[in-house]
Design a protein around this motif. Structure first.
Motif: not given
Length: 367
Positions: A116, A99, A146, A119, A89, A122, A157
């Motif tokens: 990530d 992505e 993450t 996180a 990310s 995101t 997630y």
């Protein structure tokens, strides 16, 4: 036999406006030590190449590509044949396009990992925008790693359809962060390093600037980009950007150093930033704002001092003697070296990849 890994991230060679640099370096270097071959692809963006703080390492191949659609496409094509393709990310340039591209271009038998490094940001973005381009891609990635968040992030997630989500926490690289002699440039009673970001500023005002106003007899040192026009108490000295090579000296020259999490990290908890481990690795006495899960990494009171607000930071500072600070710093360093190094994290990543056996269908969502 080692894996070939194509890693698309913000930057490996520059920490300029790039808080993930230390994390990337620790993970990649220790994967290389375990026999894996990593190519790190980073865009020439945000003046990072003008502010490099390391040369290309011998433990990874660094490919700097033009921050254009064509440059991105060439980088994806160059890395498509790896055993593992990682999209991190916050690359900062053409993230949405990357992505999708790494998924469509990888080998059929390769793993695609979304890593990530922020996180909370995101997940909050996806929650707030039903049309976010990453939402439909989450289930297409074979795993999400993450660098923090604990079970709340794993559950979040999972709700977006992730096959597997595993926190791979920040850690210390003993080769990079370790005790050094104090440096007069960084002498202060309390030091803080962090770039000025919208969801960090209010917490810096509370935990650092307010603490300075409540302890006028103490000297405070602020490092990081973007704070030049910020009103500050008279006992605060602003240093500006602190290069990675100076972090050990910064941490060792202050009586104590402060960690302030961003709002989003604090709200999710279980998100120790790199600064925590950098300070502990250097044997510094760390004062941190309170967040859930800190005891998994450091023991409050013995290995770290925890504060609920600026008044508590000031009280910790007023009660802190050099001997007490040294004892807390030494205890923290012992703890992270025993359980929280990047060698530990790389072994975790290797085990996850080996468990996947390079067959995407073998990955399943963890309970």
């Amino acid at each position: 036999m080692g894996l070939s890994i194509s890693f698309y991230g913000s930057s490996l060679v520059s920490a300029y406006w790039n808080g993930a640099a230390t994390y990337y370096r620790g993970i990649v270097k220790n994967l290389a030590r375990r026999g894996h071959k990593v190519t790190f692809f980073e865009p020439d963006a945000y003046d990072r190449q003008k502010h490099r703080d390391m040369a290309d390492p011998d433990w990874a191949k660094v490919v700097v590509y033009e921050a254009t659609p064509d440059g991105m496409s060439r980088a994806v094509e160059q890395g498509r044949n790896a055993d593992v393709v990682v999209k991190a990310s916050g690359v900062g340039v053409f993230d949405a396009e990357l992505e999708a591209a790494v998924l469509s271009s990888r080998r059929a038998d390769a793993l695609a990992i979304f890593w990530d490094v922020d996180a909370p940001a995101t997940l909050d973005r996806m929650r707030n925008d039903p049309l976010d381009s990453f939402r439909p891609l989450v289930p297409a990635y074979d795993a999400v790693f993450t660098y923090g968040g604990g079970q709340p992030v794993v559950d979040a997630y999972a709700a977006f359809g992730a096959r597997l989500c595993v926190p791979v926490y920040n850690a210390v690289d003993p080769d990079t962060h370790h005790p050094v002699p104090p440096d007069p440039r960084f002498q202060a009673d309390l030091g803080f390093v962090g770039n000025r970001l919208p969801d960090r500023e209010k917490r810096v005002e509370e935990f650092f600037l307010k603490a300075a106003s409540l302890a006028p007899g103490r000297q405070f040192l602020l490092g990081g980009a973007g704070w030049g026009d910020k009103p500050m108490p008279g006992n605060v000295r602003y240093h500006g950007h602190v290069y990675t090579a100076d972090h050990n000296a910064f941490n060792r020259s202050c009586l104590a150093v402060l960690n302030v999490n961003r709002d989003s990290m604090a709200s999710y908890g279980f998100s120790p930033p790199t600064r925590v481990f950098e300070a502990a690795g250097a044997g510094a006495c760390l004062v941190t704002d309170r967040w859930e899960g800190i005891e998994l990494f450091l023991d409050p009171g013995a290995e770290v001092l925890v504060a609920d607000d600026g008044a508590a930071v000031a009280a910790h500072l007023e009660a802190l003697t050099p001997d007490k600070a040294r004892g807390i710093g030494e205890a923290a360093r012992k703890r992270v070296l025993s359980a929280h190094t990047y060698a530990h994290r790389a072994a975790q990543v290797e085990a996850l990849l080996a468990g996947a056996d390079l067959r995407p269908s073998s990955l399943r969502l963890s309970a």
